[in-house]
Write a protein that holds these residues in place. Structure first.
Motif, PDB file in Angstrom:
ATOM      1  N   ILE A 114      41.971  96.229  60.949  1.00  0.00           N
ATOM      2  CA  ILE A 114      41.685  94.789  60.915  1.00  0.00           C
ATOM      3  C   ILE A 114      42.475  94.104  59.801  1.00  0.00           C
ATOM      4  CG2 ILE A 114      39.840  93.075  60.746  1.00  0.00           C
ATOM      5  CD1 ILE A 114      37.874  95.367  61.441  1.00  0.00           C
ATOM      6  N   HIS A 115      42.555  94.788  58.650  1.00  0.00           N
ATOM      7  CA  HIS A 115      43.232  94.214  57.487  1.00  0.00           C
ATOM      8  C   HIS A 115      44.534  94.974  57.250  1.00  0.00           C
ATOM      9  CE1 HIS A 115      39.390  92.282  56.747  1.00  0.00           C
ATOM     10  NE2 HIS A 115      38.829  93.462  56.898  1.00  0.00           N
ATOM     11  N   PRO A 116      45.615  94.296  56.884  1.00  0.00           N
ATOM     12  CA  PRO A 116      46.867  95.016  56.646  1.00  0.00           C
ATOM     13  C   PRO A 116      46.725  95.990  55.477  1.00  0.00           C
ATOM     14  CG  PRO A 116      47.108  92.675  56.097  1.00  0.00           C
ATOM     15  CD  PRO A 116      45.742  92.853  56.672  1.00  0.00           C
ATOM     16  N   SER A 117      47.325  97.161  55.624  1.00  0.00           N
ATOM     17  CA  SER A 117      47.221  98.156  54.551  1.00  0.00           C
ATOM     18  C   SER A 117      48.623  98.438  53.996  1.00  0.00           C
ATOM     19  CB  SER A 117      46.558  99.435  55.084  1.00  0.00           C
ATOM     20  OG  SER A 117      46.419 100.380  54.053  1.00  0.00           O
ATOM     21  N   ASP A 118      49.318  97.358  53.624  1.00  0.00           N
ATOM     22  CA  ASP A 118      50.680  97.501  53.115  1.00  0.00           C
ATOM     23  C   ASP A 118      50.779  97.130  51.637  1.00  0.00           C
ATOM     24  OD1 ASP A 118      50.174  94.840  53.342  1.00  0.00           O
ATOM     25  OD2 ASP A 118      51.917  94.361  54.582  1.00  0.00           O
ATOM     26  N   ARG A 119      49.618  97.075  50.977  1.00  0.00           N
ATOM     27  CA  ARG A 119      49.582  96.794  49.532  1.00  0.00           C
ATOM     28  C   ARG A 119      48.316  97.402  48.976  1.00  0.00           C
ATOM     29  NH1 ARG A 119      46.181  92.099  50.515  1.00  0.00           N
ATOM     30  NH2 ARG A 119      46.801  91.481  52.594  1.00  0.00           N
ATOM     31  N   PRO A 120      48.265  97.630  47.653  1.00  0.00           N
ATOM     32  CA  PRO A 120      47.073  98.268  47.091  1.00  0.00           C
ATOM     33  C   PRO A 120      45.844  97.375  47.209  1.00  0.00           C
ATOM     34  CG  PRO A 120      48.901  98.279  45.514  1.00  0.00           C
ATOM     35  CD  PRO A 120      49.301  97.381  46.636  1.00  0.00           C
ATOM     36  N   ALA A 121      44.670  98.017  47.308  1.00  0.00           N
ATOM     37  CA  ALA A 121      43.400  97.295  47.138  1.00  0.00           C
ATOM     38  C   ALA A 121      42.855  97.783  45.797  1.00  0.00           C
ATOM     39  CB  ALA A 121      42.440  97.634  48.266  1.00  0.00           C
TER      40      ALA A 121
END
Ligand code: THU
Length: 160
Positions: free
Chosen positions: A100-107
């Motif tokens: 659902i959410h892009p995972s191309d940067r740190p959380a």
């Protein structure tokens, strides 16, 4: 006026990390697959490297009673400390996967996890770095949780 600033490292990809951190981030990324996240569909994985070389993984475990759920970092750290209470933590990696959410940067860790990690670091008697990344994209390395939790509340505030 006092100013709070901190330095952090940003790498374009996992390959630029030192080998032990590459392995740790891979473990965190793999741990996402075991997350129990049927409500948020936000699958977080974490991996803790101990000084003895062992890697302990964790993931978020959600609950139908939402506040009962636990984040990946706390699962991994609690497990690592329980398994190796006499050893020290060398580093922690955190990653996530989500359709659902892009995972191309740190959380970055949530507030409750920052407080938890801060206590783990105090207990560790030595700062340990956080390696943060999405499924792909840049990797951020922060030297100590205290940089993410300035003016933190800790055991020092409860001492006599
Ligand atoms: N979550 C973590 O596991 N770590 C964090 O630092 C942020 C949030 C989890 C909690 C919940 O299961 C899901 O991600 C969505 O908030």
């Amino acid at each position: 006026m006092p100013v709070f600033q901190f330095e952090y490292e940003e790498f374009q990809s996992q390959d630029e990390l030192r080998p032990s951190f590459q392995e740790l981030l891979t473990a965190a990324r793999n741990a996402c697959q075991h997350a129990h996240a049927p409500y948020s569909h936000f699958f977080v994985g974490s991996a803790v490297l101990m000084k003895n070389g062992c890697i302990v993984t964790g993931f978020n475990i959600e609950n139908a009673s939402y506040p009962v759920g636990i984040c990946a970092e706390r699962t991994a750290l609690a497990s690592a400390i329980a398994q190796f209470p006499e050893d020290q933590i060398e580093a922690i990696a955190i990653s996530y996967q989500s359709e659902i959410h892009p995972s191309d940067r740190p959380a970055f860790p949530c507030g409750m996890c920052r407080q938890f990690i801060s206590e783990c670091e105090d207990r560790n008697q030595e700062a340990f770095p956080l390696i943060l990344a999405g499924e792909i994209g840049p990797v951020v390395v922060v030297k100590t949780i205290k940089n993410l939790l300035p003016f933190y509340f800790g055991g020092k505030d409860l001492s006599e």
